[in-house]
Scaffold this motif. Sequence first.
Motif, PDB file in Angstrom:
ATOM      1  N   PHE A  83       0.895  -1.208   0.038  1.00  0.00           N
ATOM      2  CA  PHE A  83       0.147   0.138  -0.117  1.00  0.00           C
ATOM      3  C   PHE A  83       0.769   1.141   0.036  1.00  0.00           C
ATOM      4  O   PHE A  83       0.562   2.296   0.573  1.00  0.00           O
ATOM      5  CB  PHE A  83      -0.965  -0.165   1.263  1.00  0.00           C
ATOM      6  N   ARG A  84       2.238   1.148  -0.324  1.00  0.00           N
ATOM      7  CA  ARG A  84       3.038   2.311  -0.515  1.00  0.00           C
ATOM      8  C   ARG A  84       2.230   3.545  -1.587  1.00  0.00           C
ATOM      9  O   ARG A  84       1.525   3.152  -2.420  1.00  0.00           O
ATOM     10  CB  ARG A  84       4.256   1.703  -1.159  1.00  0.00           C
ATOM     11  N   ASN A  85       3.239   4.615  -1.467  1.00  0.00           N
ATOM     12  CA  ASN A  85       2.913   5.830  -2.206  1.00  0.00           C
ATOM     13  C   ASN A  85       3.226   5.290  -3.568  1.00  0.00           C
ATOM     14  O   ASN A  85       3.878   4.437  -4.071  1.00  0.00           O
ATOM     15  CB  ASN A  85       3.497   7.009  -1.750  1.00  0.00           C
ATOM     16  N   LEU A  86       2.750   6.224  -4.623  1.00  0.00           N
ATOM     17  CA  LEU A  86       2.977   6.235  -5.875  1.00  0.00           C
ATOM     18  C   LEU A  86       4.746   6.258  -5.930  1.00  0.00           C
ATOM     19  O   LEU A  86       5.420   6.730  -5.075  1.00  0.00           O
ATOM     20  CB  LEU A  86       2.712   7.318  -6.789  1.00  0.00           C
ATOM     21  N   GLN A  87       5.384   5.617  -6.765  1.00  0.00           N
ATOM     22  CA  GLN A  87       6.892   5.588  -6.865  1.00  0.00           C
ATOM     23  C   GLN A  87       7.374   6.335  -8.087  1.00  0.00           C
ATOM     24  O   GLN A  87       6.880   6.513  -9.115  1.00  0.00           O
ATOM     25  CB  GLN A  87       7.149   4.066  -7.051  1.00  0.00           C
ATOM     26  N   LEU A  88       8.573   6.664  -7.967  1.00  0.00           N
ATOM     27  CA  LEU A  88       9.542   7.500  -8.792  1.00  0.00           C
ATOM     28  C   LEU A  88      10.759   6.611  -9.135  1.00  0.00           C
ATOM     29  O   LEU A  88      11.413   6.356  -8.112  1.00  0.00           O
ATOM     30  CB  LEU A  88       9.658   8.840  -8.168  1.00  0.00           C
ATOM     31  N   ARG A  89      10.919   6.400 -10.463  1.00  0.00           N
ATOM     32  CA  ARG A  89      12.031   5.652 -10.874  1.00  0.00           C
ATOM     33  C   ARG A  89      13.283   6.419 -11.094  1.00  0.00           C
ATOM     34  O   ARG A  89      13.462   7.187 -11.869  1.00  0.00           O
ATOM     35  CB  ARG A  89      11.849   4.712 -12.171  1.00  0.00           C
ATOM     36  N   ARG A 101      13.423  14.146  -3.133  1.00  0.00           N
ATOM     37  CA  ARG A 101      13.086  15.386  -3.691  1.00  0.00           C
ATOM     38  C   ARG A 101      14.529  16.465  -3.357  1.00  0.00           C
ATOM     39  O   ARG A 101      14.750  17.120  -4.237  1.00  0.00           O
ATOM     40  CB  ARG A 101      12.241  16.064  -2.715  1.00  0.00           C
ATOM     41  N   GLU A 102      15.400  16.039  -2.328  1.00  0.00           N
ATOM     42  CA  GLU A 102      16.488  16.918  -2.196  1.00  0.00           C
ATOM     43  C   GLU A 102      17.348  16.587  -3.059  1.00  0.00           C
ATOM     44  O   GLU A 102      18.431  17.297  -3.347  1.00  0.00           O
ATOM     45  CB  GLU A 102      16.786  16.620  -0.693  1.00  0.00           C
ATOM     46  N   LEU A 103      17.641  15.561  -3.732  1.00  0.00           N
ATOM     47  CA  LEU A 103      18.414  15.106  -4.947  1.00  0.00           C
ATOM     48  C   LEU A 103      18.182  15.821  -6.405  1.00  0.00           C
ATOM     49  O   LEU A 103      19.130  15.870  -6.867  1.00  0.00           O
ATOM     50  CB  LEU A 103      18.547  13.651  -5.257  1.00  0.00           C
ATOM     51  N   ILE A 104      16.922  16.340  -6.302  1.00  0.00           N
ATOM     52  CA  ILE A 104      16.618  16.873  -7.541  1.00  0.00           C
ATOM     53  C   ILE A 104      17.802  17.924  -8.257  1.00  0.00           C
ATOM     54  O   ILE A 104      18.123  18.053  -9.367  1.00  0.00           O
ATOM     55  CB  ILE A 104      15.179  17.528  -7.729  1.00  0.00           C
ATOM     56  N   PRO A 105      18.139  19.145  -7.439  1.00  0.00           N
ATOM     57  CA  PRO A 105      18.665  20.220  -7.850  1.00  0.00           C
ATOM     58  C   PRO A 105      20.139  19.732  -8.478  1.00  0.00           C
ATOM     59  O   PRO A 105      20.866  20.004  -9.357  1.00  0.00           O
ATOM     60  CB  PRO A 105      19.394  21.011  -6.686  1.00  0.00           C
ATOM     61  N   ALA A 106      20.641  18.551  -7.967  1.00  0.00           N
ATOM     62  CA  ALA A 106      21.979  18.107  -8.604  1.00  0.00           C
ATOM     63  C   ALA A 106      21.914  17.128  -9.466  1.00  0.00           C
ATOM     64  O   ALA A 106      23.044  16.848  -9.922  1.00  0.00           O
ATOM     65  CB  ALA A 106      22.924  17.338  -7.208  1.00  0.00           C
ATOM     66  N   ALA A 107      20.659  16.978  -9.783  1.00  0.00           N
ATOM     67  CA  ALA A 107      20.673  15.856 -10.976  1.00  0.00           C
ATOM     68  C   ALA A 107      20.390  16.486 -12.338  1.00  0.00           C
ATOM     69  O   ALA A 107      20.599  15.818 -13.206  1.00  0.00           O
ATOM     70  CB  ALA A 107      19.324  15.052 -10.853  1.00  0.00           C
ATOM     71  N   ALA A 113      14.725  13.647 -13.148  1.00  0.00           N
ATOM     72  CA  ALA A 113      14.628  15.073 -12.206  1.00  0.00           C
ATOM     73  C   ALA A 113      13.756  16.195 -12.819  1.00  0.00           C
ATOM     74  O   ALA A 113      13.096  16.752 -12.295  1.00  0.00           O
ATOM     75  CB  ALA A 113      16.054  15.674 -12.116  1.00  0.00           C
ATOM     76  N   GLU A 114      13.731  16.244 -14.244  1.00  0.00           N
ATOM     77  CA  GLU A 114      12.931  16.972 -14.916  1.00  0.00           C
ATOM     78  C   GLU A 114      11.488  16.829 -14.555  1.00  0.00           C
ATOM     79  O   GLU A 114      10.617  17.810 -14.714  1.00  0.00           O
ATOM     80  CB  GLU A 114      13.147  17.073 -16.459  1.00  0.00           C
ATOM     81  N   GLU A 115      11.034  15.638 -14.786  1.00  0.00           N
ATOM     82  CA  GLU A 115       9.838  15.097 -14.697  1.00  0.00           C
ATOM     83  C   GLU A 115       9.489  15.437 -12.957  1.00  0.00           C
ATOM     84  O   GLU A 115       8.194  16.065 -12.776  1.00  0.00           O
ATOM     85  CB  GLU A 115       9.423  13.636 -14.699  1.00  0.00           C
ATOM     86  N   ALA A 116      10.410  15.129 -12.094  1.00  0.00           N
ATOM     87  CA  ALA A 116       9.985  15.365 -10.657  1.00  0.00           C
ATOM     88  C   ALA A 116       9.916  16.837 -10.467  1.00  0.00           C
ATOM     89  O   ALA A 116       8.908  17.504  -9.600  1.00  0.00           O
ATOM     90  CB  ALA A 116      11.156  14.809  -9.776  1.00  0.00           C
ATOM     91  N   ARG A 117      10.681  17.756 -11.173  1.00  0.00           N
ATOM     92  CA  ARG A 117      10.507  19.202 -10.970  1.00  0.00           C
ATOM     93  C   ARG A 117       9.025  19.684 -11.490  1.00  0.00           C
ATOM     94  O   ARG A 117       8.382  20.557 -10.856  1.00  0.00           O
ATOM     95  CB  ARG A 117      11.524  20.098 -11.984  1.00  0.00           C
ATOM     96  N   HIS A 140       7.351   8.438 -13.072  1.00  0.00           N
ATOM     97  CA  HIS A 140       6.587   8.076 -12.154  1.00  0.00           C
ATOM     98  C   HIS A 140       5.679   6.925 -12.542  1.00  0.00           C
ATOM     99  O   HIS A 140       4.985   6.907 -13.531  1.00  0.00           O
ATOM    100  CB  HIS A 140       5.615   9.368 -11.717  1.00  0.00           C
ATOM    101  N   GLU A 141       5.364   6.196 -11.293  1.00  0.00           N
ATOM    102  CA  GLU A 141       4.368   5.012 -11.440  1.00  0.00           C
ATOM    103  C   GLU A 141       3.000   5.570 -11.775  1.00  0.00           C
ATOM    104  O   GLU A 141       2.701   6.784 -11.243  1.00  0.00           O
ATOM    105  CB  GLU A 141       4.346   4.516 -10.204  1.00  0.00           C
ATOM    106  N   SER A 142       2.318   4.896 -12.534  1.00  0.00           N
ATOM    107  CA  SER A 142       1.057   5.741 -13.303  1.00  0.00           C
ATOM    108  C   SER A 142       0.061   5.504 -12.369  1.00  0.00           C
ATOM    109  O   SER A 142       0.026   4.270 -11.480  1.00  0.00           O
ATOM    110  CB  SER A 142       0.737   4.920 -14.665  1.00  0.00           C
ATOM    111  N   PRO A 143      -1.243   6.089 -12.391  1.00  0.00           N
ATOM    112  CA  PRO A 143      -2.406   5.894 -11.754  1.00  0.00           C
ATOM    113  C   PRO A 143      -2.844   4.490 -12.026  1.00  0.00           C
ATOM    114  O   PRO A 143      -3.467   3.741 -10.978  1.00  0.00           O
ATOM    115  CB  PRO A 143      -3.164   7.004 -12.273  1.00  0.00           C
ATOM    116  N   ASN A 144      -2.929   4.146 -13.370  1.00  0.00           N
ATOM    117  CA  ASN A 144      -3.541   2.721 -13.663  1.00  0.00           C
ATOM    118  C   ASN A 144      -2.606   1.713 -12.646  1.00  0.00           C
ATOM    119  O   ASN A 144      -3.202   0.615 -12.298  1.00  0.00           O
ATOM    120  CB  ASN A 144      -3.383   2.556 -15.038  1.00  0.00           C
TER     121      ASN A 144
END
Length: 223
Positions: A83-89, A101-107, A113-117, A140-144
């Motif tokens: 039952f985890r939250n949606l995932q980001l690969r 999230r804190e890794l995004i600026p250095a990515a 990272a572009e998608e996470a922004r 990102h893991e899809s809603p489906n």
Amino acid sequence: MILHLVRHGETASYESDAGLTERGIEQARARGESLAAELPDGTAVSVAYAPTARARQTAEVLHATLAGAPGLKLGGNEVAPEFRNLQLRVDGRDYEPTQVRELIPAAGGAGWAEEARRFWQAHEDGDAMGFWLQIPLLWHESPNAVVRRFLAATVAAADRVPADEHLAVATHSGCMRAVVAWAAGRDLGEPDNAEEVVLVPTGGSVAVTYRGETWHHAVPEHA
């Protein structure tokens, strides 16, 4: 088995995997009191949580509140990765979005990272989960996929939990919102902190109840 998906209480921050505010603790306590009030004496109920700090702390408060209710048969409080939250690969591994999230600026210009922004900009604009539900995302893991995972987890829980027992799972709004959108055929918006969605699986179908409305649907095989 009656499954209560409960959104975590108000979190101290989405900048990282943070715990709850005092208000969030009170929200979780109020949900526990509400659940205890609606369950008859002798009802068996247990608690579980998605593997984040905010979901774990919500579950701890829920469990402690239920423990103070006379007449209930209270079970354990366990982590429930299904039952985890949606995932980001990220670089071949899956993470809960706040955990990286804190890794995004250095990515730099990395695709994830572009998608996470874009995702977090939607959060700043007021509706990250609406953005996630509507916009095709590649990292990102899809809603489906999330809905199928939650349905599979619900069916699996029903196989091990007696039909008259209740299971309260502290989890995340986007996943709950996606399940409701699937059931209702439309997006009904963001669940409030500590609000619940109730799922009752029976055979090959499931009843989904949210804000007084109930929808019945067949569950896909191998959901």
